[in-house]
Motif scaffolding. Structure first.
Motif, PDB file in Angstrom:
ATOM      1  N   VAL A  74       1.052  69.771  18.885  1.00 39.47           N
ATOM      2  CA  VAL A  74      -0.068  69.005  18.298  1.00 39.47           C
ATOM      3  C   VAL A  74       0.441  67.815  17.460  1.00 39.47           C
ATOM      4  N   LYS A  78      -0.377  63.864  18.080  1.00 39.12           N
ATOM      5  CA  LYS A  78      -0.868  62.951  17.039  1.00 39.12           C
ATOM      6  C   LYS A  78       0.015  61.706  16.975  1.00 39.12           C
ATOM      7  N   LYS A  83      -5.129  62.942  22.882  1.00 40.25           N
ATOM      8  CA  LYS A  83      -6.075  64.005  22.525  1.00 40.25           C
ATOM      9  C   LYS A  83      -6.145  65.142  23.543  1.00 40.25           C
ATOM     10  N   GLN A 103      -5.957  77.951  21.843  1.00 41.78           N
ATOM     11  CA  GLN A 103      -6.892  78.182  20.728  1.00 41.78           C
ATOM     12  C   GLN A 103      -6.232  77.894  19.387  1.00 41.78           C
ATOM     13  N   ASN A 105      -3.747  75.775  18.904  1.00 43.54           N
ATOM     14  CA  ASN A 105      -3.611  74.316  18.801  1.00 43.54           C
ATOM     15  C   ASN A 105      -4.931  73.683  18.376  1.00 43.54           C
ATOM     16  N   HIS A 106      -6.031  74.194  18.945  1.00 42.66           N
ATOM     17  CA  HIS A 106      -7.344  73.646  18.615  1.00 42.66           C
ATOM     18  C   HIS A 106      -7.719  73.959  17.169  1.00 42.66           C
ATOM     19  N   PHE A 107      -7.304  75.150  16.725  1.00 40.40           N
ATOM     20  CA  PHE A 107      -7.508  75.588  15.344  1.00 40.40           C
ATOM     21  C   PHE A 107      -6.777  74.617  14.396  1.00 40.40           C
ATOM     22  N   MET A 108      -5.547  74.266  14.781  1.00 37.73           N
ATOM     23  CA  MET A 108      -4.742  73.377  13.926  1.00 37.73           C
ATOM     24  C   MET A 108      -5.246  71.935  13.960  1.00 37.73           C
ATOM     25  N   GLU A 109      -5.630  71.476  15.148  1.00 38.78           N
ATOM     26  CA  GLU A 109      -6.079  70.083  15.308  1.00 38.78           C
ATOM     27  C   GLU A 109      -7.359  70.088  16.118  1.00 38.78           C
ATOM     28  N   ASN A 110      -8.469  69.993  15.404  1.00 42.36           N
ATOM     29  CA  ASN A 110      -9.773  70.174  16.048  1.00 42.36           C
ATOM     30  C   ASN A 110     -10.115  69.150  17.113  1.00 42.36           C
ATOM     31  N   ASP A 111      -9.492  67.981  17.056  1.00 41.46           N
ATOM     32  CA  ASP A 111      -9.874  66.979  18.067  1.00 41.46           C
ATOM     33  C   ASP A 111      -8.896  66.939  19.244  1.00 41.46           C
ATOM     34  N   GLU A 113      -7.853  68.808  22.679  1.00 45.48           N
ATOM     35  CA  GLU A 113      -8.347  69.783  23.655  1.00 45.48           C
ATOM     36  C   GLU A 113      -7.266  70.067  24.705  1.00 45.48           C
TER      37      GLU A 113
END
Ligand code: ADP
Length: 155
Positions: A74, A78, A83, A103, A105-111, A113
């Motif tokens: 992630v 960035k 994204k 999941q 990764n999404h938890f750590m960086e919400n934007d 996918e």
């Protein structure tokens, strides 16, 4: 412009990986194949040679590039302002493993996918692990490597 990274070890890059990249080019304008490496863990092929193999495979495809990274995926996304994370799924056990990572990764960086593509049926048994085993005993891996390039010169 939609860009994705395709992270993995790619030790070595196989026809299964290639198929995921080529199919994902219908979804994304640009794909960065990102070799995640751990400086303490020596691979079968060196990271530099894995890069050379992938560059040789995609020499005619300007929309595909290759980079290495040694940090959280992630954080690499960035840094590259990307994204989407692309991953391939072969089996139910791949799914369980990938689900948790995606999941988290999404938890750590919400934007950010993760986008999954199912492998083509014929590529399901193709894995870098098995290719390394064949190479160890000097077997022929040509039909499992894109363009049948001679990867033994990179050993
Ligand atoms: P990692 O060490 O991160 O699993 P790999 O290089 O083994 O890295 O795989 C990178 C990605 O390619 C993973 O999403 C994996 O599931 C996928 N992949 C590996 N082999 C195949 C295949 N034969 N068909 C489709 N996807 C594959």
């Amino acid at each position: 412009m939609k860009r994705a990274i395709f992270p993995g070890s790619f030790d070595p890059f196989t026809i299964g990986h290639e198929s995921i990249v080529l199919r994902a080019l219908e979804l994304f304008d640009e794909i960065i194949i990102a070799i995640g490496y751990n400086s303490e863990k020596k691979g079968f092929f060196s990271v530099e040679n894995r890069i050379k193999i992938i560059e040789e495979i995609f020499s005619d495809e300007k929309r595909v590039s290759v980079k290495k990274y040694n940090k959280l995926t992630v954080d690499f996304c960035k840094e590259q302002n990307i994204k989407f994370i692309l991953r391939g799924l072969r089996t139910a056990s791949d799914f369980e493993y990938e689900r948790a990572i995606a999941q988290m990764n999404h938890f750590m960086e919400n934007d950010i996918e993760t986008v999954f593509l199912l492998t083509e049926a014929k590529h399901t048994p193709v894995s870098s692990t098995i290719l390394r085993e064949i190479l160890k005993y000097d077997g022929d891996v040509c039909k499992f490597i894109p363009k049948c390039i001679d990867i033994k010169k990179y050993l």
